[in-house]
Design a protein around this motif. Sequence first.
Motif, PDB file in Angstrom:
ATOM      1  N   ASN A 371       0.819  -1.201   0.000  1.00 45.88           N
ATOM      2  CA  ASN A 371       0.000   0.000   0.000  1.00 45.88           C
ATOM      3  C   ASN A 371       0.862   1.264   0.000  1.00 45.88           C
ATOM      4  OD1 ASN A 371      -3.022  -0.246   0.056  1.00 45.88           O
ATOM      5  ND2 ASN A 371      -2.507  -1.801   1.569  1.00 45.88           N
ATOM      6  N   GLY A 372       2.093   1.165   0.518  1.00 47.85           N
ATOM      7  CA  GLY A 372       3.016   2.280   0.420  1.00 47.85           C
ATOM      8  C   GLY A 372       3.356   2.594  -1.032  1.00 47.85           C
ATOM      9  N   ILE A 373       3.565   1.545  -1.838  1.00 42.92           N
ATOM     10  CA  ILE A 373       3.828   1.749  -3.262  1.00 42.92           C
ATOM     11  C   ILE A 373       2.604   2.345  -3.947  1.00 42.92           C
ATOM     12  CG2 ILE A 373       4.337   0.579  -5.441  1.00 42.92           C
ATOM     13  CD1 ILE A 373       6.720   0.830  -3.572  1.00 42.92           C
ATOM     14  N   ASN A 374       1.402   1.882  -3.573  1.00 40.96           N
ATOM     15  CA  ASN A 374       0.181   2.433  -4.166  1.00 40.96           C
ATOM     16  C   ASN A 374       0.025   3.904  -3.827  1.00 40.96           C
ATOM     17  OD1 ASN A 374      -3.141   2.701  -4.029  1.00 40.96           O
ATOM     18  ND2 ASN A 374      -2.412   1.356  -5.647  1.00 40.96           N
ATOM     19  N   ALA A 375       0.293   4.260  -2.561  1.00 40.00           N
ATOM     20  CA  ALA A 375       0.243   5.672  -2.172  1.00 40.00           C
ATOM     21  C   ALA A 375       1.328   6.472  -2.881  1.00 40.00           C
ATOM     22  CB  ALA A 375       0.404   5.802  -0.654  1.00 40.00           C
ATOM     23  N   LEU A 376       2.498   5.860  -3.096  1.00 42.11           N
ATOM     24  CA  LEU A 376       3.575   6.523  -3.823  1.00 42.11           C
ATOM     25  C   LEU A 376       3.135   6.852  -5.245  1.00 42.11           C
ATOM     26  CD1 LEU A 376       6.519   7.385  -4.356  1.00 42.11           C
ATOM     27  CD2 LEU A 376       7.033   4.973  -4.806  1.00 42.11           C
ATOM     28  N   MET A 377       2.429   5.937  -5.897  1.00 43.67           N
ATOM     29  CA  MET A 377       1.973   6.187  -7.260  1.00 43.67           C
ATOM     30  C   MET A 377       1.008   7.371  -7.302  1.00 43.67           C
ATOM     31  SD  MET A 377       3.673   4.062  -9.030  1.00 43.67           S
ATOM     32  CE  MET A 377       2.883   4.031 -10.630  1.00 43.67           C
ATOM     33  N   ARG A 378       0.174   7.517  -6.280  1.00 43.28           N
ATOM     34  CA  ARG A 378      -0.700   8.691  -6.226  1.00 43.28           C
ATOM     35  C   ARG A 378       0.131   9.963  -6.108  1.00 43.28           C
ATOM     36  NH1 ARG A 378      -5.186   6.913  -1.669  1.00 43.28           N
ATOM     37  NH2 ARG A 378      -4.852   4.673  -1.847  1.00 43.28           N
ATOM     38  N   THR A 379       1.179   9.903  -5.295  1.00 41.67           N
ATOM     39  CA  THR A 379       2.034  11.074  -5.108  1.00 41.67           C
ATOM     40  C   THR A 379       2.729  11.452  -6.408  1.00 41.67           C
ATOM     41  OG1 THR A 379       2.417  10.480  -2.792  1.00 41.67           O
ATOM     42  CG2 THR A 379       3.976  11.996  -3.791  1.00 41.67           C
TER      43      THR A 379
END
Length: 463
Positions: A371-379
């Motif tokens: 989920n950190g990678i998913n949030a990173l993609m949003r960023t």
Amino acid sequence: MQTVVVPLLPDLPALTGSSASTVSWTLTATLLSGAVCTPLLGRAGDMFGKKRMLVVAMSVLSVGSVMCALTSDIGVLIVGRTLQGMATAVVPLGISILRDELPPAKVGGGVAMMSSTLGIGAAVGLPLAGLVVDHADWHAMFWGATVLALVVLTLIVLVVRESPVRNPGRFDVIGSLGLAAFLVCLLLAVSKGTAWGWTGTRTLGLLGAAALILLGWGAHQWRASTPLVDLRVTARPAVLLPNIAALFIGFSFYANSLSTAQLVQTPTESGYGLGVSVAVGGLCLLPGGVMMVVLSPVSSRLTASRGPRFCLGVGAVLLGLGYLVRIFTSHHLWTIILGATVVASGTAICYSALPMLVIRAVPAAQTAAANGINALMRTIGQAVCSAVVAAVLTSYTMSAGGHELPTLHAYMVVFVIAGAVAGCALLACLCIPEPPGPTAVPIPAQAGESRIASASRDPSGRT
């Protein structure tokens, strides 16, 4: 924290005795530190404890907020904003704790609300900051952030339980440094490309360095025994496509935040602007924040009944419709607010569905990192959006009242691009494979089965 300084940007050069380009780092630094620290703290949470990393993130946020509240020096302010950005990691860490601790019936609603806070905070931060700018000393904004951070930190220590689920192994220092270097080069080039020139030496050099670092980092992650990012899991269509959708959703949502307040604050001499105050401009986003709160439980029920893939598709369609409304109704305050609220509503549904898509596709021990990678993609999507919006608004300009202002056509171009990107998110959603069996949302301990064993199943059901 991401949007709280936006209303201050026009005044910060005079308040800090620095240039506008230097002041822009108060946004860029937060974006960079959040992007770098989110996957790193997510992986550390899976290894050493998610509550422990939550405490670290909120402690750093508190320190950064105090630094900003005590200074008018631009250098110290940028350092404080960098520390504040680290707290972006609380969202994937919180989602992982919810997955480990909540009973099955509560996971969807909890994850939906936790994920939606990304949008809610952005929508609420702007009007609150605008009110402070209009009616109080600007340092009061950071004192308020300090108090809130300390309250949340205290509640985490007293209330949140440490999850027993771990993914042990050696922390991948080389992978962490490589990912940090890649993100700094990429996001720095994207966020400063308009100011430096997209064909300038610094911009092209950073983009080239980012590409080379990414290749080397990927090769290292593929060979590492305990990688920072498990590329074998991340490359699965069930994980990769939600991450691509997150990139598009982050872009599409951020265009709404960047354009709305600026549009209504444009002087009336432009022929289309409404000339409202900073506070009123921020308040235009508040109904969208309220709708995100209201729709979080609704999207949770929709996810439970029809699945997160269907929910993501509905949200992407709403996003596109919101920009369609904005293209044709950006002449009156209430219609602007209506269009911005529809966009926020679609974002809320998308943000609720994205972590559930990731959760069902990865083992429980990798939830925070994934989920950190998913949030990173949003960023990353937000960073790209910021650069695109800046480029468009400075490409179509007019002179009015002695100022150089974006034309109404410039905003229409922004809305068309954001709507098209929402369409790309819908296409990515339609390509996400449906799971062959039950989803991977963890089941708490039942009779004769420990919580840890239950949470350690991979998506195929094997332990």
